[in-house]
Scaffold this motif. Structure first.
Motif, PDB file in Angstrom:
ATOM      1  N   GLY A   1       0.815  -1.208   0.000  1.00 29.49           N
ATOM      2  CA  GLY A   1       0.000   0.000   0.000  1.00 29.49           C
ATOM      3  C   GLY A   1       0.847   1.256   0.000  1.00 29.49           C
ATOM      4  N   HIS A   2       1.938   1.244   0.767  1.00 25.53           N
ATOM      5  CA  HIS A   2       2.812   2.406   0.813  1.00 25.53           C
ATOM      6  C   HIS A   2       3.627   2.559  -0.468  1.00 25.53           C
ATOM      7  CE1 HIS A   2       2.707   2.539   5.506  1.00 25.53           C
ATOM      8  NE2 HIS A   2       1.602   3.003   4.946  1.00 25.53           N
ATOM      9  N   VAL A   3       3.934   1.446  -1.112  1.00 22.71           N
ATOM     10  CA  VAL A   3       4.592   1.516  -2.424  1.00 22.71           C
ATOM     11  C   VAL A   3       3.657   2.200  -3.424  1.00 22.71           C
ATOM     12  CG1 VAL A   3       5.424   0.157  -4.386  1.00 22.71           C
ATOM     13  CG2 VAL A   3       6.099  -0.477  -2.069  1.00 22.71           C
ATOM     14  N   LEU A   4       2.396   1.817  -3.411  1.00 27.05           N
ATOM     15  CA  LEU A   4       1.421   2.432  -4.314  1.00 27.05           C
ATOM     16  C   LEU A   4       1.257   3.926  -4.018  1.00 27.05           C
ATOM     17  CD1 LEU A   4      -1.398  -0.256  -4.506  1.00 27.05           C
ATOM     18  CD2 LEU A   4      -0.168   0.689  -6.453  1.00 27.05           C
ATOM     19  N   LEU A   5       1.116   4.265  -2.733  1.00 29.23           N
ATOM     20  CA  LEU A   5       0.833   5.649  -2.366  1.00 29.23           C
ATOM     21  C   LEU A   5       2.042   6.566  -2.516  1.00 29.23           C
ATOM     22  CD1 LEU A   5      -1.343   5.093   0.838  1.00 29.23           C
ATOM     23  CD2 LEU A   5      -2.126   6.021  -1.340  1.00 29.23           C
ATOM     24  N   PHE A   6       3.202   6.109  -2.031  1.00 27.99           N
ATOM     25  CA  PHE A   6       4.360   6.996  -1.938  1.00 27.99           C
ATOM     26  C   PHE A   6       5.395   6.790  -3.045  1.00 27.99           C
ATOM     27  CE2 PHE A   6       3.095   6.259   2.642  1.00 27.99           C
ATOM     28  CZ  PHE A   6       2.318   7.414   2.712  1.00 27.99           C
ATOM     29  N   SER A   7       5.493   5.570  -3.568  1.00 24.83           N
ATOM     30  CA  SER A   7       6.469   5.317  -4.626  1.00 24.83           C
ATOM     31  C   SER A   7       5.880   5.528  -6.007  1.00 24.83           C
ATOM     32  CB  SER A   7       7.016   3.883  -4.519  1.00 24.83           C
ATOM     33  OG  SER A   7       7.666   3.681  -3.283  1.00 24.83           O
ATOM     34  N   LEU A   8       4.642   5.050  -6.195  1.00 27.02           N
ATOM     35  CA  LEU A   8       3.991   5.153  -7.502  1.00 27.02           C
ATOM     36  C   LEU A   8       2.982   6.291  -7.582  1.00 27.02           C
ATOM     37  CD1 LEU A   8       3.437   1.340  -8.131  1.00 27.02           C
ATOM     38  CD2 LEU A   8       5.099   2.816  -9.258  1.00 27.02           C
ATOM     39  N   LYS A   9       2.704   6.927  -6.431  1.00 24.51           N
ATOM     40  CA  LYS A   9       1.768   8.056  -6.379  1.00 24.51           C
ATOM     41  C   LYS A   9       0.380   7.684  -6.927  1.00 24.51           C
ATOM     42  CE  LYS A   9       4.987  10.812  -4.881  1.00 24.51           C
ATOM     43  NZ  LYS A   9       4.964  11.369  -3.512  1.00 24.51           N
ATOM     44  N   VAL A  10      -0.056   6.460  -6.630  1.00 25.59           N
ATOM     45  CA  VAL A  10      -1.374   5.989  -7.049  1.00 25.59           C
ATOM     46  C   VAL A  10      -2.262   5.925  -5.805  1.00 25.59           C
ATOM     47  CG1 VAL A  10      -2.675   4.090  -8.057  1.00 25.59           C
ATOM     48  CG2 VAL A  10      -0.412   4.658  -8.947  1.00 25.59           C
ATOM     49  N   GLU A  11      -3.407   6.578  -5.831  1.00 29.75           N
ATOM     50  CA  GLU A  11      -4.239   6.691  -4.632  1.00 29.75           C
ATOM     51  C   GLU A  11      -5.591   5.991  -4.729  1.00 29.75           C
ATOM     52  OE1 GLU A  11      -4.670  10.729  -3.496  1.00 29.75           O
ATOM     53  OE2 GLU A  11      -2.522  11.112  -3.327  1.00 29.75           O
ATOM     54  N   HIS A  12      -6.226   6.001  -5.869  1.00 31.56           N
ATOM     55  CA  HIS A  12      -7.597   5.491  -5.963  1.00 31.56           C
ATOM     56  C   HIS A  12      -7.673   4.348  -6.963  1.00 31.56           C
ATOM     57  CE1 HIS A  12      -8.802   8.930  -3.584  1.00 31.56           C
ATOM     58  NE2 HIS A  12      -8.223   9.738  -4.451  1.00 31.56           N
ATOM     59  N   THR A  13      -7.398   3.141  -6.477  1.00 29.61           N
ATOM     60  CA  THR A  13      -7.496   1.955  -7.319  1.00 29.61           C
ATOM     61  C   THR A  13      -8.141   0.832  -6.522  1.00 29.61           C
ATOM     62  OG1 THR A  13      -5.369   0.970  -6.666  1.00 29.61           O
ATOM     63  CG2 THR A  13      -5.321   2.581  -8.452  1.00 29.61           C
ATOM     64  N   ALA A  14      -8.557  -0.210  -7.219  1.00 27.92           N
ATOM     65  CA  ALA A  14      -9.174  -1.364  -6.559  1.00 27.92           C
ATOM     66  C   ALA A  14      -8.180  -2.046  -5.625  1.00 27.92           C
ATOM     67  CB  ALA A  14      -9.671  -2.347  -7.617  1.00 27.92           C
ATOM     68  N   LEU A  15      -6.895  -2.044  -6.008  1.00 22.97           N
ATOM     69  CA  LEU A  15      -5.871  -2.688  -5.174  1.00 22.97           C
ATOM     70  C   LEU A  15      -5.696  -1.939  -3.863  1.00 22.97           C
ATOM     71  CD1 LEU A  15      -3.784  -4.883  -4.805  1.00 22.97           C
ATOM     72  CD2 LEU A  15      -2.136  -3.475  -6.082  1.00 22.97           C
ATOM     73  N   ILE A  16      -5.625  -0.618  -3.934  1.00 22.32           N
ATOM     74  CA  ILE A  16      -5.518   0.198  -2.715  1.00 22.32           C
ATOM     75  C   ILE A  16      -6.722  -0.039  -1.811  1.00 22.32           C
ATOM     76  CG2 ILE A  16      -5.868   2.560  -1.911  1.00 22.32           C
ATOM     77  CD1 ILE A  16      -3.045   2.204  -2.303  1.00 22.32           C
ATOM     78  N   ALA A  17      -7.909  -0.159  -2.393  1.00 26.11           N
ATOM     79  CA  ALA A  17      -9.135  -0.345  -1.611  1.00 26.11           C
ATOM     80  C   ALA A  17      -9.095  -1.629  -0.802  1.00 26.11           C
ATOM     81  CB  ALA A  17     -10.351  -0.329  -2.539  1.00 26.11           C
ATOM     82  N   ILE A  18      -8.731  -2.736  -1.440  1.00 25.24           N
ATOM     83  CA  ILE A  18      -8.725  -4.019  -0.723  1.00 25.24           C
ATOM     84  C   ILE A  18      -7.622  -4.055   0.332  1.00 25.24           C
ATOM     85  CG2 ILE A  18      -7.208  -5.239  -2.352  1.00 25.24           C
ATOM     86  CD1 ILE A  18     -10.283  -6.666  -0.487  1.00 25.24           C
ATOM     87  N   ILE A  19      -6.492  -3.407   0.041  1.00 29.07           N
ATOM     88  CA  ILE A  19      -5.401  -3.333   1.022  1.00 29.07           C
ATOM     89  C   ILE A  19      -5.850  -2.521   2.238  1.00 29.07           C
ATOM     90  CG2 ILE A  19      -3.140  -2.289   1.466  1.00 29.07           C
ATOM     91  CD1 ILE A  19      -2.318  -3.148  -1.353  1.00 29.07           C
TER      92      ILE A  19
ATOM     93  N   ILE B   1     -16.574  -8.749  -0.628  1.00 28.99           N
ATOM     94  CA  ILE B   1     -16.645  -8.380  -2.050  1.00 28.99           C
ATOM     95  C   ILE B   1     -17.568  -7.178  -2.252  1.00 28.99           C
ATOM     96  CG2 ILE B   1     -17.379  -9.143  -4.337  1.00 28.99           C
ATOM     97  CD1 ILE B   1     -16.526 -11.984  -3.495  1.00 28.99           C
ATOM     98  N   ILE B   2     -18.735  -7.205  -1.569  1.00 28.01           N
ATOM     99  CA  ILE B   2     -19.680  -6.090  -1.684  1.00 28.01           C
ATOM    100  C   ILE B   2     -19.062  -4.804  -1.133  1.00 28.01           C
ATOM    101  CG2 ILE B   2     -21.896  -5.182  -0.898  1.00 28.01           C
ATOM    102  CD1 ILE B   2     -22.943  -8.061  -0.898  1.00 28.01           C
ATOM    103  N   GLY B   3     -18.434  -4.921   0.047  1.00 36.58           N
ATOM    104  CA  GLY B   3     -17.798  -3.750   0.660  1.00 36.58           C
ATOM    105  C   GLY B   3     -16.672  -3.201  -0.189  1.00 36.58           C
ATOM    106  N   TRP B   4     -15.904  -4.107  -0.805  1.00 34.99           N
ATOM    107  CA  TRP B   4     -14.816  -3.699  -1.697  1.00 34.99           C
ATOM    108  C   TRP B   4     -15.384  -2.943  -2.900  1.00 34.99           C
ATOM    109  CZ3 TRP B   4     -11.723  -7.572  -5.188  1.00 34.99           C
ATOM    110  CH2 TRP B   4     -10.653  -6.910  -5.787  1.00 34.99           C
ATOM    111  N   TYR B   5     -16.482  -3.443  -3.444  1.00 29.69           N
ATOM    112  CA  TYR B   5     -17.098  -2.826  -4.618  1.00 29.69           C
ATOM    113  C   TYR B   5     -17.597  -1.411  -4.305  1.00 29.69           C
ATOM    114  CZ  TYR B   5     -20.126  -2.210  -8.688  1.00 29.69           C
ATOM    115  OH  TYR B   5     -20.713  -1.725  -9.834  1.00 29.69           O
ATOM    116  N   PHE B   6     -18.150  -1.240  -3.088  1.00 33.98           N
ATOM    117  CA  PHE B   6     -18.720   0.064  -2.720  1.00 33.98           C
ATOM    118  C   PHE B   6     -17.760   0.893  -1.855  1.00 33.98           C
ATOM    119  CE2 PHE B   6     -22.616  -2.399  -3.566  1.00 33.98           C
ATOM    120  CZ  PHE B   6     -23.267  -1.516  -4.434  1.00 33.98           C
ATOM    121  N   SER B   7     -16.490   0.503  -1.807  1.00 35.72           N
ATOM    122  CA  SER B   7     -15.531   1.205  -0.947  1.00 35.72           C
ATOM    123  C   SER B   7     -15.336   2.665  -1.337  1.00 35.72           C
ATOM    124  CB  SER B   7     -14.175   0.482  -0.980  1.00 35.72           C
ATOM    125  OG  SER B   7     -13.656   0.440  -2.305  1.00 35.72           O
TER     126      SER B   7
END
Length: 325
Positions: free
Chosen positions: A21-39, A204-210
């Motif tokens: 999650g920190h690699v996505l947020l701080f290294s890749l600067k990606v904030e709003h993705t399905a992967l970030i949501a499940i993490i 799965i439902i919570g992930w979809y509506f996160s």
């Protein structure tokens, strides 16, 4: 107490998700993705549930034993909080005369867990003094949680050393783990085949509506995520190499959490542009997983070096004994 393998696996998975999650947020600067949501749904609730599960003591402690345990626990949580906050500030050239010098927000987990331990010690003392049962314990912990919510409403944070917003969300998970360990009935209800099936569906439902950013949706999804991950970890064969690697990570989450920020470097713009796409879930998963594995390996290497000497082990991690591998 004999180690419970599934708990090490859970902590190992949670630590992997934290670093990814920190690699996505701080290294890749990606904030709003399905992967970030499940993490974000699963990572920290797993830590707090496991911590609550392990904090419960089967036999009653006397005052001396309780104070000794709290001293050791405070040392192993607050020393890394302060020392690694200072190290990270120095490395990022952020030395200043303020609370942030000794408390980087990224290390809120240490402080929140310490508060959970302190509040639990008070609650356990009250419960044993009046010989309360399961229902009364739930009422007692609910009362403590009400105080936390009141502190959140009044914005009481003791000058920044009470991570009240995080406590508001994670304290119930800590209590859930504790009650599961203390009462077999609670454990059997949470970890049943029915809760597993329902948990998978609600996760799965919570992930979809996160994306709705609803406290209720996230909390329910996180609760079911804990159930699903726990049930999966119970079925992991301990002889598998993956299981042994997860166990090593799970036994060393404290140093990995403390050190990993030093290795979260910003990646090239080209790579960031490649992963920041709407349907890039699996590409992001592969990139972040590979980098997270490298970061965790480096953290373990640094930890082994610092832990060779009992003095440096105490200075950086507040520990007198070497951790297991």
């Amino acid at each position: 107490m004999k180690r419970i393998s599934e708990l090490d696996y859970m902590k190992g998975l949670a630590m992997m998700m934290v670093v990814m999650g920190h690699v996505l947020l701080f290294s890749l600067k990606v904030e709003h993705t399905a992967l970030i949501a499940i993490i974000n749904i699963c990572e920290m609730p797993l830590f707090f549930v496991v911590s609550g599960y392990l904090v419960h003591k089967e036999r009653e402690e006397d005052l001396k034993e309780t104070m000794s345990r709290l001293l050791v626990r405070s040392r192993t949580l607050l020393v890394p909080l302060v020392v690694w906050s200072i190290v990270l500030n120095i490395c990022s050239d952020r030395v200043m005369c303020s609370l942030s010098v000794i408390y980087r927000e990224g290390y809120w987990f240490f402080l929140a867990l310490w508060w959970c331990d302190m509040l639990n010690t008070f609650t356990v003392f009250t419960s044993k003094r009046f010989k309360l049962g399961m229902v009364a314990d739930m009422v007692l912990y609910s009362s403590v949680y009400f105080v936390i919510l009141l502190g959140r409403i009044k914005n009481i944070d003791f000058g920044g050393i009470l991570p009240i917003q995080n406590m508001q969300y994670y304290f119930p998970f800590f209590v859930l783990g504790l009650l599961m360990r203390k009462y077999k009935f609670v454990n059997d209800v949470v970890l049943s085949k029915y809760s597993y099936a329902v948990g998978m569906l609600l996760l799965i439902i919570g992930w979809y509506f996160s994306s709705l950013e609803s406290f209720v949706i996230w909390f329910v999804a996180a609760l079911e995520g804990v159930v699903v991950v726990w049930m999966v970890c119970k079925e992991i064969n301990s002889e598998l190499k993956v299981a042994k690697m997860l166990s090593i990570v799970g036994k060393n989450t404290l140093p990995i959490y403390a050190i990993h920020y030093l290795f979260i470097a910003i990646m090239p713009c080209t790579l960031r542009g490649m992963v920041d796409i709407p349907n890039g879930f699996f590409f992001q998963l592969v990139i972040t997983f590979v980098y997270a594995v490298l970061v965790i390996f480096l953290c373990l290497l640094v930890d082994r070096i610092l832990s060779l000497n009992p003095i440096t082990r105490m200075i950086f991690f507040g520990e007198s004994k070497r951790r297991e591998w």
